[in-house]
Design a protein around this motif. Sequence first.
Motif, mmCIF file in Angstrom:
data_model
loop_
_atom_site.group_PDB
_atom_site.id
_atom_site.type_symbol
_atom_site.label_atom_id
_atom_site.label_comp_id
_atom_site.label_asym_id
_atom_site.label_seq_id
_atom_site.Cartn_x
_atom_site.Cartn_y
_atom_site.Cartn_z
ATOM 1 N N VAL A 258 0.412 -1.253 0.271
ATOM 2 C CA VAL A 258 -0.369 0.338 -0.281
ATOM 3 C C VAL A 258 1.161 1.221 0.256
ATOM 4 C CG1 VAL A 258 -1.736 1.177 1.348
ATOM 5 C CG2 VAL A 258 -1.923 -1.386 1.305
ATOM 6 N N LEU A 259 0.504 2.346 -0.720
ATOM 7 C CA LEU A 259 1.097 3.175 -1.384
ATOM 8 C C LEU A 259 0.773 4.615 -1.524
ATOM 9 C CD1 LEU A 259 3.710 2.801 -4.017
ATOM 10 C CD2 LEU A 259 4.614 2.052 -1.535
ATOM 11 N N SER A 260 1.298 6.010 -0.400
ATOM 12 C CA SER A 260 -0.023 6.692 -0.916
ATOM 13 C C SER A 260 0.214 6.942 -1.992
ATOM 14 C CB SER A 260 0.705 8.057 -0.219
ATOM 15 O OG SER A 260 1.746 8.321 -1.092
ATOM 16 N N ASN A 261 -0.663 8.343 -3.298
ATOM 17 C CA ASN A 261 0.040 8.369 -4.077
ATOM 18 C C ASN A 261 0.576 9.115 -4.689
ATOM 19 O OD1 ASN A 261 -2.687 8.459 -4.988
ATOM 20 N ND2 ASN A 261 -3.928 9.885 -4.193
ATOM 21 N N THR A 262 1.555 9.991 -3.587
ATOM 22 C CA THR A 262 2.601 10.900 -3.721
ATOM 23 C C THR A 262 3.826 9.089 -3.889
ATOM 24 O OG1 THR A 262 2.582 12.619 -2.851
ATOM 25 C CG2 THR A 262 4.755 12.091 -3.224
ATOM 26 N N GLU A 263 3.910 8.966 -2.671
ATOM 27 C CA GLU A 263 4.667 7.678 -2.916
ATOM 28 C C GLU A 263 4.736 6.400 -4.534
ATOM 29 O OE1 GLU A 263 5.364 6.469 1.768
ATOM 30 O OE2 GLU A 263 3.634 5.534 0.499
ATOM 31 N N TYR A 264 3.262 6.304 -4.534
ATOM 32 C CA TYR A 264 2.932 5.254 -6.103
ATOM 33 C C TYR A 264 3.833 6.527 -7.093
ATOM 34 C CZ TYR A 264 1.116 3.626 -10.194
ATOM 35 O OH TYR A 264 1.062 3.097 -11.378
ATOM 36 N N LYS A 265 3.448 7.619 -7.413
ATOM 37 C CA LYS A 265 3.876 8.261 -8.224
ATOM 38 C C LYS A 265 5.313 8.133 -8.863
ATOM 39 C CE LYS A 265 -0.439 11.243 -8.548
ATOM 40 N NZ LYS A 265 -0.596 12.884 -8.456
ATOM 41 N N MET B 250 5.616 14.106 -11.773
ATOM 42 C CA MET B 250 5.241 14.146 -10.914
ATOM 43 C C MET B 250 4.339 15.132 -10.806
ATOM 44 S SD MET B 250 7.216 12.519 -7.774
ATOM 45 C CE MET B 250 6.295 12.332 -6.778
ATOM 46 N N ARG B 251 4.699 16.531 -10.296
ATOM 47 C CA ARG B 251 3.639 17.387 -10.406
ATOM 48 C C ARG B 251 3.727 18.748 -11.920
ATOM 49 N NH1 ARG B 251 5.092 18.514 -4.130
ATOM 50 N NH2 ARG B 251 4.959 16.548 -2.947
ATOM 51 N N GLY B 252 4.399 18.170 -12.406
ATOM 52 C CA GLY B 252 4.855 19.594 -14.195
ATOM 53 C C GLY B 252 5.385 20.770 -12.873
ATOM 54 N N ILE B 253 5.991 20.585 -11.704
ATOM 55 C CA ILE B 253 6.672 22.573 -11.031
ATOM 56 C C ILE B 253 7.612 22.093 -11.004
ATOM 57 C CG2 ILE B 253 4.482 22.491 -9.683
ATOM 58 C CD1 ILE B 253 5.928 21.173 -7.400
ATOM 59 N N GLU B 254 8.888 22.932 -10.774
ATOM 60 C CA GLU B 254 10.190 23.225 -10.701
ATOM 61 C C GLU B 254 10.717 23.077 -9.390
ATOM 62 O OE1 GLU B 254 11.963 25.882 -12.586
ATOM 63 O OE2 GLU B 254 11.466 25.502 -15.121
ATOM 64 N N PHE B 255 12.112 22.038 -9.095
ATOM 65 C CA PHE B 255 12.453 22.194 -7.556
ATOM 66 C C PHE B 255 13.433 23.539 -7.134
ATOM 67 C CE2 PHE B 255 14.059 20.623 -4.352
ATOM 68 C CZ PHE B 255 15.661 20.890 -3.812
ATOM 69 N N ASP B 256 12.189 24.062 -6.011
ATOM 70 C CA ASP B 256 12.975 25.635 -5.977
ATOM 71 C C ASP B 256 13.958 25.203 -4.565
ATOM 72 O OD1 ASP B 256 10.570 25.729 -3.009
ATOM 73 O OD2 ASP B 256 11.783 24.545 -3.271
ATOM 74 N N GLY B 257 14.773 24.525 -4.623
ATOM 75 C CA GLY B 257 15.666 24.503 -3.628
ATOM 76 C C GLY B 257 16.059 24.020 -2.174
ATOM 77 N N LEU B 258 14.651 24.321 -1.693
ATOM 78 C CA LEU B 258 13.291 24.168 -0.019
ATOM 79 C C LEU B 258 12.477 22.769 0.021
ATOM 80 C CD1 LEU B 258 13.273 27.593 0.569
ATOM 81 C CD2 LEU B 258 15.069 26.346 1.010
ATOM 82 N N ASP B 259 11.918 22.620 -1.162
ATOM 83 C CA ASP B 259 11.012 21.536 -1.226
ATOM 84 C C ASP B 259 11.176 20.030 -0.879
ATOM 85 O OD1 ASP B 259 8.143 20.227 -3.546
ATOM 86 O OD2 ASP B 259 9.029 19.475 -1.924
ATOM 87 N N ARG B 260 11.004 19.349 0.718
ATOM 88 C CA ARG B 260 12.148 18.114 0.869
ATOM 89 C C ARG B 260 11.440 17.031 0.699
ATOM 90 N NH1 ARG B 260 16.891 19.263 0.261
ATOM 91 N NH2 ARG B 260 17.372 17.839 1.035
ATOM 92 N N SER B 261 9.933 16.908 -0.333
ATOM 93 C CA SER B 261 9.436 16.175 -0.253
ATOM 94 C C SER B 261 9.530 14.713 -1.350
ATOM 95 C CB SER B 261 7.745 16.811 -1.192
ATOM 96 O OG SER B 261 8.159 17.060 -2.395
ATOM 97 N N ILE B 262 10.186 15.078 -1.645
ATOM 98 C CA ILE B 262 11.098 14.068 -2.877
ATOM 99 C C ILE B 262 11.459 13.065 -1.282
ATOM 100 C CG2 ILE B 262 12.382 13.584 -4.382
ATOM 101 C CD1 ILE B 262 9.843 13.936 -5.373
ATOM 102 N N ASP B 263 12.936 13.950 -0.858
ATOM 103 C CA ASP B 263 13.413 13.096 -0.112
ATOM 104 C C ASP B 263 13.062 12.957 0.718
ATOM 105 O OD1 ASP B 263 15.057 16.776 -0.198
ATOM 106 O OD2 ASP B 263 16.896 14.303 -1.001
#
Length: 226
Positions: free
Chosen positions: A150-157, A179-192
């Motif tokens: 079982v994965l969350s939507n983010t984990e599955y993507k 995943m989202r069509g947005i650029e990494f701003d250097g602060l977003d830690r959601s991927i990690d």
Amino acid sequence: MYRVMLVEDDARLADLVTEYLAGYEFKVDVVSRGDAAVARFKAAPPDIVVLDLMLPGLDGMLVCRQLRDLTKIPILIMTAREDSYDEVSLLEQGADDFINKPVQPRVLLARLRALLRRAQGKPPNDLLTFGALAIATSDRTVTWRGEPCVLSNTEYKLLLVLAESAGTVLSRDALLKKMRGIEFDGLDRSIDNSISKLRRKFDDAESEKIKTVWGEGYLFSPSAWS
């Protein structure tokens, strides 16, 4: 023609979904209140249910549970939240799949078709396999060592994006764009954070399955999933 019961109180979204699906031989019956969904289902049983979580009259989770007590047909949840606890709870209540809001009609159509194929006993069209890992892209199921995962939507993507580029290093910027069509701003830690969760779920304490390439990004190692 398949019949869809859409339980959604946003009239604009309901109209958009109804109009789009009509072009693909789906007849949509819209119910705007949670407390009216079960009665409508009994009066006119559909082939599949699309259910919003936030509804007037009765919460979508309760509606899901009541419908599952009545039927085995597929239930697709529409949600604006990406909370793995909510998703696990809904799976336990009988939901079959999830789609994030804002809803993309083309993605909704693909999910509906996949759920209907599965309900009819047809195998998934697309299957990615790496050792003991199997990802069925048509119905979004993930199997690890013979057991459902079982994965969350983010984990599955994230897992799917990595697996589709197996053997290639993907930067955080590339992952977010895919995943989202947005650029990494250097602060977003959601991927990690999501990478850490995936490693825990797939026994990857040594980071051999999903490798960190310092200064570059992450790499899905196709030979490590035994």
